[in-house]
Design a protein around this motif. Structure first.
Motif, mmCIF file in Angstrom:
data_model
loop_
_atom_site.group_PDB
_atom_site.id
_atom_site.type_symbol
_atom_site.label_atom_id
_atom_site.label_comp_id
_atom_site.label_asym_id
_atom_site.label_seq_id
_atom_site.Cartn_x
_atom_site.Cartn_y
_atom_site.Cartn_z
ATOM 1 N N UNK A 53 76.496 32.340 -18.962
ATOM 2 C CA UNK A 53 76.665 30.898 -18.807
ATOM 3 C C UNK A 53 76.464 30.139 -20.102
ATOM 4 N N UNK A 54 75.305 30.260 -20.732
ATOM 5 C CA UNK A 54 75.005 29.510 -21.957
ATOM 6 C C UNK A 54 75.355 30.336 -23.199
ATOM 7 N N UNK A 55 76.654 30.588 -23.373
ATOM 8 C CA UNK A 55 77.089 31.474 -24.451
ATOM 9 C C UNK A 55 78.429 31.026 -25.026
ATOM 10 N N UNK A 56 78.612 31.314 -26.312
ATOM 11 C CA UNK A 56 79.876 31.101 -27.006
ATOM 12 C C UNK A 56 80.389 32.458 -27.480
ATOM 13 N N UNK A 57 81.693 32.623 -27.501
ATOM 14 C CA UNK A 57 82.310 33.884 -27.904
ATOM 15 C C UNK A 57 83.074 33.693 -29.214
ATOM 16 N N UNK A 58 82.752 34.531 -30.206
ATOM 17 C CA UNK A 58 83.456 34.513 -31.487
ATOM 18 C C UNK A 58 83.802 35.952 -31.871
ATOM 19 N N UNK A 59 84.961 36.457 -31.426
ATOM 20 C CA UNK A 59 85.347 37.829 -31.784
ATOM 21 C C UNK A 59 85.532 37.957 -33.299
ATOM 22 N N UNK A 60 85.070 39.071 -33.854
ATOM 23 C CA UNK A 60 85.202 39.285 -35.299
ATOM 24 C C UNK A 60 85.019 40.757 -35.619
ATOM 25 N N UNK A 61 85.795 41.224 -36.596
ATOM 26 C CA UNK A 61 85.595 42.549 -37.179
ATOM 27 C C UNK A 61 84.845 42.332 -38.483
ATOM 28 N N UNK A 62 83.554 42.593 -38.477
ATOM 29 C CA UNK A 62 82.716 42.269 -39.622
ATOM 30 C C UNK A 62 82.944 43.189 -40.812
ATOM 31 N N UNK A 63 83.725 44.251 -40.636
ATOM 32 C CA UNK A 63 84.039 45.115 -41.778
ATOM 33 C C UNK A 63 85.202 44.558 -42.599
ATOM 34 N N UNK A 64 85.915 43.568 -42.077
ATOM 35 C CA UNK A 64 87.045 42.984 -42.806
ATOM 36 C C UNK A 64 86.528 42.135 -43.969
ATOM 37 N N UNK A 65 87.180 42.193 -45.116
ATOM 38 C CA UNK A 65 86.735 41.388 -46.264
ATOM 39 C C UNK A 65 86.672 39.902 -45.910
ATOM 40 N N UNK A 66 85.549 39.275 -46.252
ATOM 41 C CA UNK A 66 85.384 37.852 -46.001
ATOM 42 C C UNK A 66 85.026 37.477 -44.581
ATOM 43 N N UNK A 67 84.857 38.462 -43.690
ATOM 44 C CA UNK A 67 84.596 38.163 -42.279
ATOM 45 C C UNK A 67 83.300 37.372 -42.059
ATOM 46 N N UNK A 68 82.201 37.699 -42.730
ATOM 47 C CA UNK A 68 80.980 36.915 -42.503
ATOM 48 C C UNK A 68 81.142 35.429 -42.846
ATOM 49 N N UNK A 69 81.832 35.139 -43.938
ATOM 50 C CA UNK A 69 82.047 33.733 -44.300
ATOM 51 C C UNK A 69 82.928 33.039 -43.267
#
Length: 262
Positions: A53-69
């Motif tokens: 219920x109290x959640x947001x979804x942000x799919x991401x492949x953190x191994x991709x260059x620049x993904x954390x930013x």
């Protein structure tokens, strides 16, 4: 440093689609936090978010260059301010160094180390402003050499050392930094690493997460889950690293030798 209350806080959890990450999300939600769920599998994240219920979804492949930013920018675009970052995303592989594909071993470094460091760097100013902190999921593998999981163990040793150093740097600035080191835990981790990576009994993820949350609340720099694991981590101080490596090698040596990948 006073105790930390998760109620009303926003917590970003990486590797949130399963295992320890999903359990972090559930338990933080029960404590009154809003959780930001990050992983590659959007479908699993959406299912978990619907249950919480109290959640947001942000799919991401953190191994991709620049993904954390890009993830940081996506958080800001949603108008969110993150109080706590839980860097749980990571994986390990079991097998001989010459047998495991180099590409996969380098991907372990990309996710377990590179992404974790970059995420911490981009979010720390926000975490300091919010007087929150970071939970980095390390491993019992951080406490001794880990033959047949050499790269994985080395990445987790980095996470432990990095976290403890940041704890000392930031504690007077009101920022908590914790390294949580589980032993073998009953999660899908072993579907990729192989059961040979776990020579013994597995812990419950909910127990691991509770230990981590309580240590973070108390402002500790690191915590090992499980009495047996804590004793093993302490005992390593009294044995040479050569002896530790030999013992671990006997415990984790693959049962059937494989030919080197070509």
């Amino acid at each position: 440093m006073k105790r930390f209350d998760f109620a009303g806080k926003t917590v970003l959890v990486t590797g949130a689609s399963m295992g320890i990450g999903a359990e972090f999300a559930r338990r933080l939600s029960r404590r009154g936090a809003t959780v930001v769920l990050v992983a590659r599998s959007e479908a699993k994240l959406e299912a978990l978010a619907a249950a919480l219920g109290n959640a947001h979804v942000l799919p991401a492949d953190l191994t991709a260059p620049g993904a954390p930013q890009r993830l940081f920018e996506a958080v800001r675009a949603k108008g969110l301010e993150v109080d706590v970052l839980v860097s749980n995303a990571g994986f390990g592989l079991h097998g001989g160094f010459d047998v495991l594909p180099l590409k996969d071993q380098l991907e372990q470094i990309d996710l377990n180390v590179h992404a974790l460091v970059e995420l911490t760097h981009v979010f720390l100013p926000m975490l300091e402003r919010r007087q929150g902190g970071v939970i980095h999921v390390a491993s019992m593998a951080a406490y001794q050499p880990t033959p047949y999981m050499a790269v994985y163990g080395a990445t987790k040793a980095f996470v432990l050392s990095f976290s403890e150093a940041l704890w000392a740097e930031y504690r007077e600035r009101g920022v908590r930094v914790l390294a949580l080191s589980p032993g073998a835990t009953d999660t899908p981790f072993f579907e990729r690493s192989g059961e040979g990576a776990s020579p013994g009994r597995k812990a419950r993820p909910e127990d691991v997460v509770e230990v981590g949350l309580e240590a973070f609340i108390a402002g500790r720099s690191s915590v090992v889950h499980g009495l047996g694991n804590r004793l093993a981590a302490f005992a390593n101080r009294f044995f040479s690293r050569e002896l530790s490596a030999k013992v671990i090698a006997r415990m984790t040596r693959p049962k059937t030798p494989a030919l080197p990948a070509t």
